[in-house]
Design an enzyme around this catalytic site. Structure first.
Site, PDB file in Angstrom:
ATOM      1  N   THR A  52       0.819  -1.211   0.000  1.00  0.00           N
ATOM      2  CA  THR A  52       0.000   0.000   0.000  1.00  0.00           C
ATOM      3  C   THR A  52       0.852   1.260   0.000  1.00  0.00           C
ATOM      4  O   THR A  52       0.379   2.327  -0.381  1.00  0.00           O
ATOM      5  CB  THR A  52      -0.929   0.031   1.233  1.00  0.00           C
ATOM      6  OG1 THR A  52      -0.145  -0.133   2.416  1.00  0.00           O
ATOM      7  CG2 THR A  52      -1.972  -1.061   1.157  1.00  0.00           C
TER       8      THR A  52
ATOM      9  N   ARG B 212       8.702  -2.321   0.440  1.00  0.00           N
ATOM     10  CA  ARG B 212       9.376  -2.268   1.737  1.00  0.00           C
ATOM     11  C   ARG B 212       9.989  -3.617   2.069  1.00  0.00           C
ATOM     12  O   ARG B 212       9.323  -4.646   1.984  1.00  0.00           O
ATOM     13  CB  ARG B 212       8.406  -1.850   2.847  1.00  0.00           C
ATOM     14  CG  ARG B 212       7.958  -0.417   2.722  1.00  0.00           C
ATOM     15  CD  ARG B 212       7.129   0.016   3.907  1.00  0.00           C
ATOM     16  NE  ARG B 212       6.617   1.372   3.723  1.00  0.00           N
ATOM     17  CZ  ARG B 212       5.775   1.972   4.543  1.00  0.00           C
ATOM     18  NH1 ARG B 212       5.351   1.332   5.632  1.00  0.00           N
ATOM     19  NH2 ARG B 212       5.356   3.194   4.313  1.00  0.00           N
TER      20      ARG B 212
ATOM     21  N   SER C 176       8.419   4.740   6.360  1.00  0.00           N
ATOM     22  CA  SER C 176       7.447   5.426   7.202  1.00  0.00           C
ATOM     23  C   SER C 176       7.715   5.217   8.685  1.00  0.00           C
ATOM     24  O   SER C 176       8.746   5.608   9.202  1.00  0.00           O
ATOM     25  CB  SER C 176       6.028   4.988   6.826  1.00  0.00           C
ATOM     26  OG  SER C 176       5.068   5.762   7.508  1.00  0.00           O
ATOM     27  N   HIS C 177       6.791   4.556   9.375  1.00  0.00           N
ATOM     28  CA  HIS C 177       6.844   4.411  10.823  1.00  0.00           C
ATOM     29  C   HIS C 177       7.661   3.199  11.262  1.00  0.00           C
ATOM     30  O   HIS C 177       7.774   2.928  12.450  1.00  0.00           O
ATOM     31  CB  HIS C 177       5.427   4.266  11.366  1.00  0.00           C
ATOM     32  CG  HIS C 177       4.669   3.151  10.701  1.00  0.00           C
ATOM     33  ND1 HIS C 177       4.253   3.220   9.398  1.00  0.00           N
ATOM     34  CD2 HIS C 177       4.277   1.943  11.154  1.00  0.00           C
ATOM     35  CE1 HIS C 177       3.631   2.106   9.080  1.00  0.00           C
ATOM     36  NE2 HIS C 177       3.626   1.313  10.130  1.00  0.00           N
TER      37      HIS C 177
ATOM     38  N   ASP D 263       5.800  10.692  12.617  1.00  0.00           N
ATOM     39  CA  ASP D 263       6.496   9.425  12.401  1.00  0.00           C
ATOM     40  C   ASP D 263       7.743   9.595  11.542  1.00  0.00           C
ATOM     41  O   ASP D 263       8.206  10.712  11.322  1.00  0.00           O
ATOM     42  CB  ASP D 263       5.535   8.413  11.770  1.00  0.00           C
ATOM     43  CG  ASP D 263       5.177   8.761  10.337  1.00  0.00           C
ATOM     44  OD1 ASP D 263       5.176   9.956   9.997  1.00  0.00           O
ATOM     45  OD2 ASP D 263       4.915   7.829   9.552  1.00  0.00           O
TER      46      ASP D 263
ATOM     47  N   ASP E 112       8.557   9.462   8.320  1.00  0.00           N
ATOM     48  CA  ASP E 112       8.597  10.309   7.122  1.00  0.00           C
ATOM     49  C   ASP E 112       7.668  11.508   7.204  1.00  0.00           C
ATOM     50  O   ASP E 112       7.514  12.237   6.224  1.00  0.00           O
ATOM     51  CB  ASP E 112       8.295   9.485   5.869  1.00  0.00           C
ATOM     52  CG  ASP E 112       6.864   8.959   5.831  1.00  0.00           C
ATOM     53  OD1 ASP E 112       6.280   8.762   6.915  1.00  0.00           O
ATOM     54  OD2 ASP E 112       6.341   8.733   4.734  1.00  0.00           O
TER      55      ASP E 112
ATOM     56  N   ASP F 133       4.295  11.746   7.790  1.00  0.00           N
ATOM     57  CA  ASP F 133       2.914  11.756   7.308  1.00  0.00           C
ATOM     58  C   ASP F 133       1.886  11.335   8.353  1.00  0.00           C
ATOM     59  O   ASP F 133       0.686  11.491   8.129  1.00  0.00           O
ATOM     60  CB  ASP F 133       2.758  10.924   6.027  1.00  0.00           C
ATOM     61  CG  ASP F 133       3.098   9.449   6.200  1.00  0.00           C
ATOM     62  OD1 ASP F 133       3.447   9.037   7.326  1.00  0.00           O
ATOM     63  OD2 ASP F 133       3.019   8.702   5.202  1.00  0.00           O
ATOM     64  N   ARG F 134       2.320  10.807   9.485  1.00  0.00           N
ATOM     65  CA  ARG F 134       1.379  10.427  10.541  1.00  0.00           C
ATOM     66  C   ARG F 134       1.469  11.412  11.701  1.00  0.00           C
ATOM     67  O   ARG F 134       2.428  12.173  11.809  1.00  0.00           O
ATOM     68  CB  ARG F 134       1.676   9.014  11.042  1.00  0.00           C
ATOM     69  CG  ARG F 134       1.514   7.942   9.977  1.00  0.00           C
ATOM     70  CD  ARG F 134       1.662   6.556  10.561  1.00  0.00           C
ATOM     71  NE  ARG F 134       1.481   5.535   9.529  1.00  0.00           N
ATOM     72  CZ  ARG F 134       1.137   4.281   9.765  1.00  0.00           C
ATOM     73  NH1 ARG F 134       0.921   3.881  10.995  1.00  0.00           N
ATOM     74  NH2 ARG F 134       0.998   3.420   8.777  1.00  0.00           N
TER      75      ARG F 134
ATOM     76  N   GLU G 237      -7.247   8.380   7.821  1.00  0.00           N
ATOM     77  CA  GLU G 237      -7.251   6.933   7.952  1.00  0.00           C
ATOM     78  C   GLU G 237      -6.895   6.553   9.370  1.00  0.00           C
ATOM     79  O   GLU G 237      -6.320   7.347  10.124  1.00  0.00           O
ATOM     80  CB  GLU G 237      -6.317   6.277   6.940  1.00  0.00           C
ATOM     81  CG  GLU G 237      -4.873   6.704   7.025  1.00  0.00           C
ATOM     82  CD  GLU G 237      -4.019   6.080   5.944  1.00  0.00           C
ATOM     83  OE1 GLU G 237      -4.572   5.597   4.948  1.00  0.00           O
ATOM     84  OE2 GLU G 237      -2.786   6.083   6.089  1.00  0.00           O
TER      85      GLU G 237
ATOM     86  N   SER H 288      -4.725   4.788  10.794  1.00  0.00           N
ATOM     87  CA  SER H 288      -3.348   4.655  11.270  1.00  0.00           C
ATOM     88  C   SER H 288      -2.700   6.023  11.466  1.00  0.00           C
ATOM     89  O   SER H 288      -1.583   6.263  11.026  1.00  0.00           O
ATOM     90  CB  SER H 288      -2.526   3.804  10.312  1.00  0.00           C
ATOM     91  OG  SER H 288      -2.612   4.309   8.989  1.00  0.00           O
TER      92      SER H 288
ATOM     93  N   LYS I  35      -0.983  12.139   3.301  1.00  0.00           N
ATOM     94  CA  LYS I  35      -1.319  12.527   4.665  1.00  0.00           C
ATOM     95  C   LYS I  35      -0.181  13.370   5.203  1.00  0.00           C
ATOM     96  O   LYS I  35       0.952  13.275   4.731  1.00  0.00           O
ATOM     97  CB  LYS I  35      -1.596  11.304   5.531  1.00  0.00           C
ATOM     98  CG  LYS I  35      -0.588  10.169   5.474  1.00  0.00           C
ATOM     99  CD  LYS I  35      -1.105   8.982   6.275  1.00  0.00           C
ATOM    100  CE  LYS I  35      -0.155   7.787   6.225  1.00  0.00           C
ATOM    101  NZ  LYS I  35      -0.269   7.018   4.995  1.00  0.00           N
TER     102      LYS I  35
END
Length: 542
Positions: free
Chosen positions: A17, A21, A112-113, A276, A278, A280-281, A362, A364, A375
């Site tokens: 998604t 990775r 990401s996270h 996080d 990168d 985006d969270r 979303e 997460s 995001k």
């Protein structure tokens, strides 16, 4: 000089998604990253001498792959590469640059996270010209190309240094190194009332932002400290490190426990937030209260008009299917559109481009708007600060008044991490096999009203996504959702989402575990979680 290097395909380069990775050692296999990058270039249709944005979250192996990607871009016909200084670009900042500079797309290097370091995780994601993640039609074509690739093209000379601002050349291609923060910070100033936020902070309002030694450290320091006047100590763990300081850059109750405990202390600040790996969270915390991602989305949507960039109101809201239905109640009362999509920010892109929605979220911990096509953690923090500056209420009071107006959706996400892949897939397969006969079944006081495997037809382009998560809905509105995450790199992550709506304000002060107790127990019974995975409790609850 352009070289063509022979290579052999790998059969495991299917993007999830959020791109491809894997563990760092996996990416360090001969030509592994080169194969995937060349496959991107081979699939993506572009005009001659177009612009490509490249950047990442600063994790281990980031710089090496960026330098390789620059050399490969020069050999594949790009006219300009824009790269953040030292390879740093948050994911939302990269999306902004793609859009602002009219780039053909961008390569974002991040997991990401997920943890970083030599034995940590790494990732490569391609974003298209609207600044958003490539849709499935493109990622599927990239995967097909990776299975047959026989050569990649690369410029023989080394890439220019990326630690100095300015333009240099690699063959005929311009390599432009930019300040990773400047354009993004200016965008934020255009959306929010910095004067009003600055006045709030000057009045004695205290805050703490935890950058988790990830990419948002420089962004948060520039925006919160330099531009908004927060004390220097307000931004902690601000230096991006290749291994995130040995931590796990995921802003949740487990990995941001130090920040949460700080906000729960009697002398803690009024407001806390984290982002996080990168950028985006986000995590939002008030004095004595942790805001769930779903509640945050609903509150932001209900109050967005208080920020200058959204003063005319919002066109609509989109949420991922597992996200709680709290935002639906805002859309219904406001008379605006509401869209339920599969998990993955790429599903919001068409809705945003078509002007059907303004704010998306979303489960997460991801929220964002039409200012970019990703995001955006710092955007969410700034919108909260703008709301607080306008309303002059605490986070807890804003939540209480929101629930009084719209009702409260008690909600939790239970993550079972690094589950045996076969066991996790067997659990999902068993659920799907039983869906047809589940309606009418009783579990304690709960009666199943409907059960399905979520599918989505895009209202803009008509594309269809199936198998997006098992939904079990009970009479009275409670629901349980089961799905496997596509963002992990080891085993499988089983995510179970549990939700119950409570309209009565007298019952809005329950502990979520108490309000959801019967649904939590029922989730194990229906999903056979303990039986199939051996897990008696989730690793993370958010």
């Amino acid at each position: 000089m352009i070289e063509t290097i022979a290579t052999k395909p790998y059969q495991d380069q299917k993007p999830g998604t959020s791109g491809l990775r894997k563990k760092v050692p996996h990416f360090q296999q001969p030509n592994y990253a080169q194969n995937f990058i060349q496959s991107i270039f081979d699939v993506v249709a572009k005009q001659e001498l177009e612009t490509l944005v490249i950047g990442g979250d600063g994790r281990f192996y980031n710089r090496e792959v960026i330098l390789t990607a620059i050399r490969m871009a020069a050999a594949n016909g790009y006219g300009r590469v824009i790269v953040g200084r030292n390879g740093i670009l948050s994911t939302p900042a990269a999306s902004n640059l793609i859009r602002q500079r009219g780039a053909a797309g961008g390569i974002i290097l991040s997991a990401s996270h997920n943890p970083g370091g030599p034995d940590g995780d790494f990732g490569i994601k391609y974003n298209i010209s609207n600044g958003g993640p490539a849709p499935e039609s493109i990622t599927s074509a990239i995967f097909e190309k990776t299975k047959s690739i026989s050569a990649y093209r690369i410029f023989s000379a080394p890439a220019p240094r990326i630690d100095e601002l300015g333009e240099k050349h690699l063959g005929d291609m311009v390599v432009e190194v930019v300040d990773p923060v400047a354009a993004y910070a200016e965008l934020m100033e255009s959306l929010f009332d910095f004067d009003k936020i600055r006045a709030l902070i000057a009045s004695g309002f205290t805050m703490r932002f935890d950058a988790m030694h990830a990419v948002t450290g420089p962004y948060a320091s520039e925006i919160f400290v330099n531009r908004l006047g927060a004390e220097k100590g307000s931004v902690v763990n601000a230096e991006p490190l290749e291994d995130f300081g040995g931590g796990h850059p995921d802003p949740n109750a487990v990995h941001a426990a130090t920040l949460i405990n700080h906000l729960m202390a009697p002398n803690g600040p009024a407001f806390g937030a984290a982002s996080d790996g990168d950028g985006d969270r986000n995590l939002i915390i008030g004095k004595g209260v942790v805001v769930s991602p779903s509640d945050s989305l609903a509150v932001l949507a209900a109050n967005a008009h208080l920020a200058p960039g959204y003063a005319r109101g919002i066109a609509g809201i989109a949420r991922s299917m597992p996200t709680s239905q709290a935002a639906d109640r805002v859309a219904q009362k406001r008379g605006i559109g509401m869209y339920e999509t599969p998990t993955g920010w790429k599903f919001f892109g068409n809705l945003l481009d078509a002007g059907k929605v303004t704010i998306c979220g979303e489960e997460s911990a991801g929220t964002g708007s039409d200012h970019v096509r990703e995001k955006d953690g710092l955007w969410a923090v700034l919108l909260w600060l703008n709301i607080l500056a306008e309303r002059r209420e605490s986070v807890a009071d804003i939540l209480k008044s929101h629930w009084a107006e719209f009702g409260r959706n008690y909600y939790q996400r239970h993550d079972f991490e690094e589950v045996d892949k076969d066991a996790a897939e067997g659990l999902m397969e068993s659920l799907r096999d039983r869906l047809a006969s589940m309606a009418g079944q009783r579990f304690g006081s709960l009666v199943v009203s409907e059960a399905d495997d979520f599918s989505y037809k895009d209202p803009v382009d008509g594309s269809v996504a199936t198998g997006q998560g098992v939904r079990i809905v009970f009479s009275g509105g409670g629901r349980i959702v089961f799905r496997l995450s596509g963002t992990g790199t080891a085993g499988a992550t089983l995510r179970v989402y549990i939700e119950r709506f409570e309209p009565d304000p007298a019952k809005h002060d329950l502990v979520p575990e108490e309000a959801l107790a019967e649904l939590i127990e029922t989730a194990d019974v229906i999903g056979e979680i303990k039986k199939r995975t051996g897990r008696t409790a989730p690793d993370v609850v958010t």
